[in-house]
Enzyme design. Structure first.
Site, PDB file in Angstrom:
ATOM      1  N   VAL A 133       0.809  -1.208   0.040  1.00  0.00           N
ATOM      2  CA  VAL A 133       0.221   0.095   0.039  1.00  0.00           C
ATOM      3  C   VAL A 133       0.883   1.325   0.063  1.00  0.00           C
ATOM      4  O   VAL A 133       0.797   2.004  -0.826  1.00  0.00           O
ATOM      5  CB  VAL A 133      -0.705   0.024   1.332  1.00  0.00           C
ATOM      6  CG1 VAL A 133      -1.725   1.286   1.465  1.00  0.00           C
ATOM      7  CG2 VAL A 133      -2.043  -1.001   1.049  1.00  0.00           C
ATOM      8  N   ARG A 182      14.032  -4.146   1.749  1.00  0.00           N
ATOM      9  CA  ARG A 182      12.974  -3.790   1.295  1.00  0.00           C
ATOM     10  C   ARG A 182      13.250  -2.455   0.572  1.00  0.00           C
ATOM     11  O   ARG A 182      12.864  -2.175  -0.628  1.00  0.00           O
ATOM     12  CB  ARG A 182      11.784  -3.805   1.953  1.00  0.00           C
ATOM     13  CG  ARG A 182      10.428  -3.572   1.133  1.00  0.00           C
ATOM     14  CD  ARG A 182       9.190  -3.928   2.069  1.00  0.00           C
ATOM     15  NE  ARG A 182       8.303  -4.850   1.238  1.00  0.00           N
ATOM     16  CZ  ARG A 182       7.025  -5.193   1.392  1.00  0.00           C
ATOM     17  NH1 ARG A 182       6.674  -4.809   3.077  1.00  0.00           N
ATOM     18  NH2 ARG A 182       6.057  -5.738   0.978  1.00  0.00           N
ATOM     19  N   LEU A 223      -7.628  -0.076  -2.604  1.00  0.00           N
ATOM     20  CA  LEU A 223      -6.856  -0.550  -3.755  1.00  0.00           C
ATOM     21  C   LEU A 223      -6.844  -2.135  -3.906  1.00  0.00           C
ATOM     22  O   LEU A 223      -6.730  -2.664  -2.853  1.00  0.00           O
ATOM     23  CB  LEU A 223      -5.537  -0.050  -4.154  1.00  0.00           C
ATOM     24  CG  LEU A 223      -4.127  -0.349  -3.126  1.00  0.00           C
ATOM     25  CD1 LEU A 223      -3.655  -1.898  -3.474  1.00  0.00           C
ATOM     26  CD2 LEU A 223      -3.041   0.680  -3.165  1.00  0.00           C
ATOM     27  N   CYS A 239      -5.645  -9.735   3.170  1.00  0.00           N
ATOM     28  CA  CYS A 239      -6.386  -8.812   3.878  1.00  0.00           C
ATOM     29  C   CYS A 239      -7.967  -9.335   4.218  1.00  0.00           C
ATOM     30  O   CYS A 239      -8.369  -9.031   5.052  1.00  0.00           O
ATOM     31  CB  CYS A 239      -6.685  -7.532   3.405  1.00  0.00           C
ATOM     32  SG  CYS A 239      -5.069  -6.315   3.389  1.00  0.00           S
ATOM     33  N   ARG A 290       0.379 -13.963  -0.213  1.00  0.00           N
ATOM     34  CA  ARG A 290      -0.281 -14.185   1.150  1.00  0.00           C
ATOM     35  C   ARG A 290      -1.630 -14.678   1.125  1.00  0.00           C
ATOM     36  O   ARG A 290      -2.406 -14.199   0.289  1.00  0.00           O
ATOM     37  CB  ARG A 290      -0.234 -12.851   1.734  1.00  0.00           C
ATOM     38  CG  ARG A 290       1.289 -12.060   2.222  1.00  0.00           C
ATOM     39  CD  ARG A 290       1.286 -11.031   2.639  1.00  0.00           C
ATOM     40  NE  ARG A 290       0.996  -9.887   1.867  1.00  0.00           N
ATOM     41  CZ  ARG A 290       0.982  -8.541   2.059  1.00  0.00           C
ATOM     42  NH1 ARG A 290       1.252  -8.204   3.376  1.00  0.00           N
ATOM     43  NH2 ARG A 290       0.784  -7.710   1.048  1.00  0.00           N
TER      44      ARG A 290
HETATM   45  P1  NAD Z   1       3.166  -4.970   3.805  1.00  0.00           P
HETATM   46  O1  NAD Z   1       3.718  -5.973   5.039  1.00  0.00           O
HETATM   47  O2  NAD Z   1       3.478  -5.080   2.526  1.00  0.00           O
HETATM   48  O3  NAD Z   1       4.043  -3.310   4.253  1.00  0.00           O
HETATM   49  C1  NAD Z   1       4.168  -3.068   5.640  1.00  0.00           C
HETATM   50  C2  NAD Z   1       5.377  -2.387   5.768  1.00  0.00           C
HETATM   51  O4  NAD Z   1       5.438  -1.579   7.054  1.00  0.00           O
HETATM   52  C3  NAD Z   1       6.677  -3.513   6.079  1.00  0.00           C
HETATM   53  O5  NAD Z   1       7.476  -3.268   4.844  1.00  0.00           O
HETATM   54  C4  NAD Z   1       7.107  -3.311   7.445  1.00  0.00           C
HETATM   55  O6  NAD Z   1       8.571  -3.446   7.417  1.00  0.00           O
HETATM   56  C5  NAD Z   1       6.734  -1.748   7.513  1.00  0.00           C
HETATM   57  N1  NAD Z   1       6.732  -1.655   9.112  1.00  0.00           N
HETATM   58  C6  NAD Z   1       6.251  -2.113  10.126  1.00  0.00           C
HETATM   59  N2  NAD Z   1       6.511  -1.452  11.150  1.00  0.00           N
HETATM   60  C7  NAD Z   1       6.970  -0.266  11.024  1.00  0.00           C
HETATM   61  C8  NAD Z   1       7.537   0.909  11.479  1.00  0.00           C
HETATM   62  N3  NAD Z   1       7.317   0.909  13.107  1.00  0.00           N
HETATM   63  N4  NAD Z   1       8.433   1.627  11.213  1.00  0.00           N
HETATM   64  C9  NAD Z   1       8.566   1.495   9.710  1.00  0.00           C
HETATM   65  N5  NAD Z   1       8.284   0.544   8.726  1.00  0.00           N
HETATM   66  C10 NAD Z   1       7.353  -0.469   9.722  1.00  0.00           C
HETATM   67  O7  NAD Z   1       1.546  -4.543   4.261  1.00  0.00           O
HETATM   68  P2  NAD Z   1       0.529  -3.702   2.976  1.00  0.00           P
HETATM   69  O8  NAD Z   1       0.058  -5.084   2.335  1.00  0.00           O
HETATM   70  O9  NAD Z   1       1.237  -2.702   2.625  1.00  0.00           O
HETATM   71  O10 NAD Z   1      -0.462  -3.628   4.028  1.00  0.00           O
HETATM   72  C11 NAD Z   1      -0.484  -2.336   5.015  1.00  0.00           C
HETATM   73  C12 NAD Z   1      -1.786  -1.970   5.434  1.00  0.00           C
HETATM   74  O11 NAD Z   1      -2.954  -1.465   4.434  1.00  0.00           O
HETATM   75  C13 NAD Z   1      -2.520  -3.050   6.012  1.00  0.00           C
HETATM   76  O12 NAD Z   1      -3.346  -2.603   7.267  1.00  0.00           O
HETATM   77  C14 NAD Z   1      -3.389  -3.771   5.164  1.00  0.00           C
HETATM   78  O13 NAD Z   1      -4.573  -4.168   5.756  1.00  0.00           O
HETATM   79  C15 NAD Z   1      -4.064  -2.606   4.369  1.00  0.00           C
HETATM   80  N6  NAD Z   1      -4.321  -2.768   2.911  1.00  0.00           N
HETATM   81  C16 NAD Z   1      -3.621  -3.517   2.271  1.00  0.00           C
HETATM   82  C17 NAD Z   1      -4.050  -3.735   0.970  1.00  0.00           C
HETATM   83  C18 NAD Z   1      -3.317  -4.555   0.012  1.00  0.00           C
HETATM   84  O14 NAD Z   1      -3.558  -4.701  -1.094  1.00  0.00           O
HETATM   85  N7  NAD Z   1      -2.227  -5.096   0.571  1.00  0.00           N
HETATM   86  C19 NAD Z   1      -4.929  -3.024   0.359  1.00  0.00           C
HETATM   87  C20 NAD Z   1      -5.851  -1.910   1.087  1.00  0.00           C
HETATM   88  C21 NAD Z   1      -5.464  -1.899   2.554  1.00  0.00           C
HETATM   89  C1  UGA Z   2      -9.119  -6.629  -1.758  1.00  0.00           C
HETATM   90  C2  UGA Z   2     -10.122  -5.624  -2.247  1.00  0.00           C
HETATM   91  O1  UGA Z   2     -10.555  -5.896  -3.519  1.00  0.00           O
HETATM   92  C3  UGA Z   2      -9.478  -4.299  -2.087  1.00  0.00           C
HETATM   93  O2  UGA Z   2     -10.557  -3.201  -2.318  1.00  0.00           O
HETATM   94  C4  UGA Z   2      -9.138  -3.909  -0.660  1.00  0.00           C
HETATM   95  O3  UGA Z   2      -8.253  -2.458  -0.741  1.00  0.00           O
HETATM   96  C5  UGA Z   2      -7.942  -5.106  -0.426  1.00  0.00           C
HETATM   97  O4  UGA Z   2      -8.661  -6.343  -0.685  1.00  0.00           O
HETATM   98  C6  UGA Z   2      -7.211  -4.968   0.807  1.00  0.00           C
HETATM   99  O5  UGA Z   2      -7.863  -4.327   1.806  1.00  0.00           O
HETATM  100  O6  UGA Z   2      -6.231  -5.336   0.887  1.00  0.00           O
HETATM  101  P1  UGA Z   2      -7.030  -7.773  -3.238  1.00  0.00           P
HETATM  102  O7  UGA Z   2      -6.986  -8.482  -2.063  1.00  0.00           O
HETATM  103  O8  UGA Z   2      -5.779  -7.063  -3.795  1.00  0.00           O
HETATM  104  O9  UGA Z   2      -8.073  -6.426  -2.863  1.00  0.00           O
HETATM  105  O10 UGA Z   2      -7.549  -8.540  -4.362  1.00  0.00           O
HETATM  106  P2  UGA Z   2      -8.963  -8.982  -4.892  1.00  0.00           P
HETATM  107  O11 UGA Z   2      -9.218  -8.609  -6.377  1.00  0.00           O
HETATM  108  O12 UGA Z   2     -10.066  -8.302  -4.069  1.00  0.00           O
HETATM  109  O13 UGA Z   2      -9.128 -10.457  -4.759  1.00  0.00           O
HETATM  110  C7  UGA Z   2      -9.052 -11.006  -3.433  1.00  0.00           C
HETATM  111  C8  UGA Z   2      -9.109 -12.795  -3.859  1.00  0.00           C
HETATM  112  O14 UGA Z   2     -10.524 -13.103  -4.145  1.00  0.00           O
HETATM  113  C9  UGA Z   2      -8.261 -13.142  -4.797  1.00  0.00           C
HETATM  114  O15 UGA Z   2      -7.832 -14.420  -4.415  1.00  0.00           O
HETATM  115  C10 UGA Z   2      -9.002 -13.230  -5.901  1.00  0.00           C
HETATM  116  O16 UGA Z   2      -8.564 -14.337  -7.030  1.00  0.00           O
HETATM  117  C11 UGA Z   2     -10.352 -13.710  -5.262  1.00  0.00           C
HETATM  118  N1  UGA Z   2     -11.423 -13.381  -6.238  1.00  0.00           N
HETATM  119  C12 UGA Z   2     -11.959 -11.861  -6.471  1.00  0.00           C
HETATM  120  C13 UGA Z   2     -12.486 -14.567  -6.790  1.00  0.00           C
HETATM  121  O17 UGA Z   2     -12.142 -15.494  -6.510  1.00  0.00           O
HETATM  122  N2  UGA Z   2     -13.276 -14.180  -7.597  1.00  0.00           N
HETATM  123  C14 UGA Z   2     -13.780 -12.834  -7.972  1.00  0.00           C
HETATM  124  O18 UGA Z   2     -14.786 -12.656  -8.443  1.00  0.00           O
HETATM  125  C15 UGA Z   2     -13.003 -11.859  -7.421  1.00  0.00           C
END
Ligand code: NAD
Ligand code: UGA
Length: 466
Positions: free
Chosen positions: A16, A42, A170, A279, A349
């Site tokens: 993110v 990273r 996203l 997530c 993940r």
């Molecule tokens: P991520 O694990 O990829 O990245 C998190 C980063 O934060 C890591 O690189 C870690 O080293 C760093 N970190 C942790 N503690 C720290 C500190 N005290 N100081 C500096 N760096 C530190 O996680 P992500 O997938 O980017 O997700 C972040 C958040 O966003 C989560 O709460 C997740 O639920 C949310 N989110 C994720 C997605 C997604 O698609 N991955 C989408 C929407 C929301």
């Molecule tokens: C999801 C949400 O779509 C985002 O809006 C949100 O920000 C994010 O989680 C988050 O909070 O991390 P993401 O996990 O990146 O995004 O991917 P998705 O496209 O939602 O897919 C999630 C899982 O559902 C995948 O394994 C995908 O293959 C599966 N999926 C998705 C299905 O099996 N069928 C579908 O029709 C859609």
């Protein structure tokens, strides 16, 4: 509003933090964006000269990083220093499910968020707007505020803070497109001026009517709810896929029929191997925990069933592979196509592939795994309890080439919808598999006729004609 945000610091250079800040830097050339992380490796990757070596693969990301890096976008490990210079600090760190202690297995572990709040409290100077970007349980802003408040009390220099919630929606694989063209940007907070300042960043490219303002608790809860609703749709359609297989219906046809109803809509109705990603599961479990905490067991049970159905569905697919291969896969080579939790990402993940591969390894299969973006070291970590030694039962190896992976296999199991798998030449496959061979398509990306006409057996999810 005379004050303008000039310096942003984002704590967390993950899936993110990295892409979001890259887009902010690209769209706001007057703002200096510093992305900081504790993880040295990273950050090294974010600063790698070769843009193909960035730590995260997202279509369009490398181009933006190439344009902005060292111009107004910087990646470093200098957490303290960059907090000090910032007018606005985004907290974008991981919030995984707690592994032990109170709420283990359900509640979010907020230790990284708390650590960030303490760092901001300690190193910030003057007025700082703290933005929750991580997905957090409702009322986390209260925790952050109380940590910040202590620093105001204990410090001689004047420090002030505002806390806003600005969850990220996203999806991986389409992160850049989602960030550039969001359905909405959600900002929750109390102080209108702080909301205006954050809104002024987004309004550089997001139309004003898409920037929604709510109270801070609604914003936190809306993020968990959005993910819960999306995951619920997938569990719903996956449950129907099993019923289709039992009754002769076809889940794609059912999805088309219900999706044409405007009230239901066509998106998120693709039955697959079960949802993965970092997530969905953690956010629903968090919702379950909160519901239990607030004395609402019926609400908790309702949402927990979405996760339970998903677990069951993943096992259902591995069991089905075993059943079709005469009840045993022991010593049989199985080609696994796709390990990422969805296409266009290197993220594994909670990928359904992990559960399904582990099940098959337990049954004694010899897996040959292919994925165009996932590194072998990642697969090793994911299958850590299993053998990596391509010669004995219950072991796995990785293949760089699709046809090498398939060569000599009794079955091919497609688990990720990578485009290159739609182009597989099934006539060629038919000459290199061990007969009788099975092709399992858990993503509905293969034309069944192309497999069947080459004399192989075919199964796909939710197909009553299987
Ligand atoms: P991520 O694990 O990829 O990245 C998190 C980063 O934060 C890591 O690189 C870690 O080293 C760093 N970190 C942790 N503690 C720290 C500190 N005290 N100081 C500096 N760096 C530190 O996680 P992500 O997938 O980017 O997700 C972040 C958040 O966003 C989560 O709460 C997740 O639920 C949310 N989110 C994720 C997605 C997604 O698609 N991955 C989408 C929407 C929301
Ligand atoms: C999801 C949400 O779509 C985002 O809006 C949100 O920000 C994010 O989680 C988050 O909070 O991390 P993401 O996990 O990146 O995004 O991917 P998705 O496209 O939602 O897919 C999630 C899982 O559902 C995948 O394994 C995908 O293959 C599966 N999926 C998705 C299905 O099996 N069928 C579908 O029709 C859609």
């Amino acid at each position: 509003m005379n004050f303008k945000i000039k310096n942003i610091c984002c704590i967390g250079a993950g899936y993110v933090g990295g892409p979001t800040m890259a887009v902010i830097a690209d769209k706001c050339p007057d703002v200096k964006v510093e992305v900081v992380d504790l993880d040295v490796e990273r950050i090294k990757k974010w600063n790698h000269k070769d843009l193909n070596k960035l730590p995260i693969y997202e279509p369009g990301l490398a181009e933006i990083v190439g344009r902005c890096r060292e111009v107004n976008l910087f990646f470093s490990n200098s957490v303290d220093k960059k907090i000090k210079n910032a007018d606005m600090v985004f907290i974008s760190v991981n919030t995984p499910t707690k592994k032990k202690g109170l709420g283990a297995g359900k509640a979010s572990d907020l230790k990284w968020v708390e650590a960030c709040a303490r760092q901001v409290a300690r190193y910030s100077v003057g007025h700082t707007i703290v933005v929750e970007k991580s997905t957090l349980p409702v009322r986390t802003a209260e925790v952050i505020k109380s940590i910040l408040k202590e620093s105001v009390k204990s410090n001689v220099t004047a420090k002030t803070f505002d806390v806003l919630s600005n969850p990220e929606f996203l999806s991986e694989g389409s992160a850049i497109e989602d960030l550039i063209n969001p359905d909405r940007v959600l900002i929750g907070g109390e102080n209108e001026n702080a909301i205006d300042l954050l809104s002024s960043i987004y309004s550089n490219w997001v139309p004003k009517n898409k920037i929604l303002r709510t109270n801070i608790w609604s914003s936190e809860l809306a993020k968990l709810t959005a993910n819960a609703f999306l995951a619920q749709r997938i569990s719903s359609i996956n449950s129907i896929s099993a019923l289709c297989e039992a009754t002769g219906a076809d889940v794609r046809e059912v999805a088309r029929a219900i999706g044409s109803d405007k009230r239901i809509g066509p998106k998120f109705l693709d039955s697959g191997p079960g949802f993965g990603g970092s997530c969905f599961k953690k956010d629903i479990l968090n919702l379950v925990y909160l519901s239990e905490y607030f004395g609402l067991p019926q609400v908790a049970n309702f949402w927990e069933s979405v996760v339970k159905l998903n677990d069951w569905h993943q096992h259902r697919i591995s069991q089905l592979v075993v059943k079709k291969l005469f009840g045993t896969v022991s010593g049989k080579k199985i080609s696994i196509l796709g390990f990422a939790f969805k296409a266009n990402t290197n993220d594994t993940r909670e990928s359904a592939a992990i559960r399904i591969c582990k099940d098959l390894l337990e049954e004694g299969a010899i897996l040959s795994i292919h994925d165009p973006k996932v590194e072998m070291s990642q697969i090793s970590r994911d299958l850590k309890n299993e053998n990596q030694n391509f010669s004995k039962e219950g072991s796995w190896t990785m293949s760089e080439d699709i046809y090498d992976s398939i060569n000599g296999s009794d079955a091919v199991v497609i688990l990720t919808e990578w485009e290159e798998y739609t182009k597989i030449k099934w006539d060629k496959v038919s000459t290199i598999v061990r007969r009788p061979a099975w092709i399992f398509d858990s993503r509905s990306i293969i034309d069944p006729k192309k497999v069947l006409k080459n004399g192989m057996n075919f199964w796909r999810v939710g197909d009553g004609l299987n």
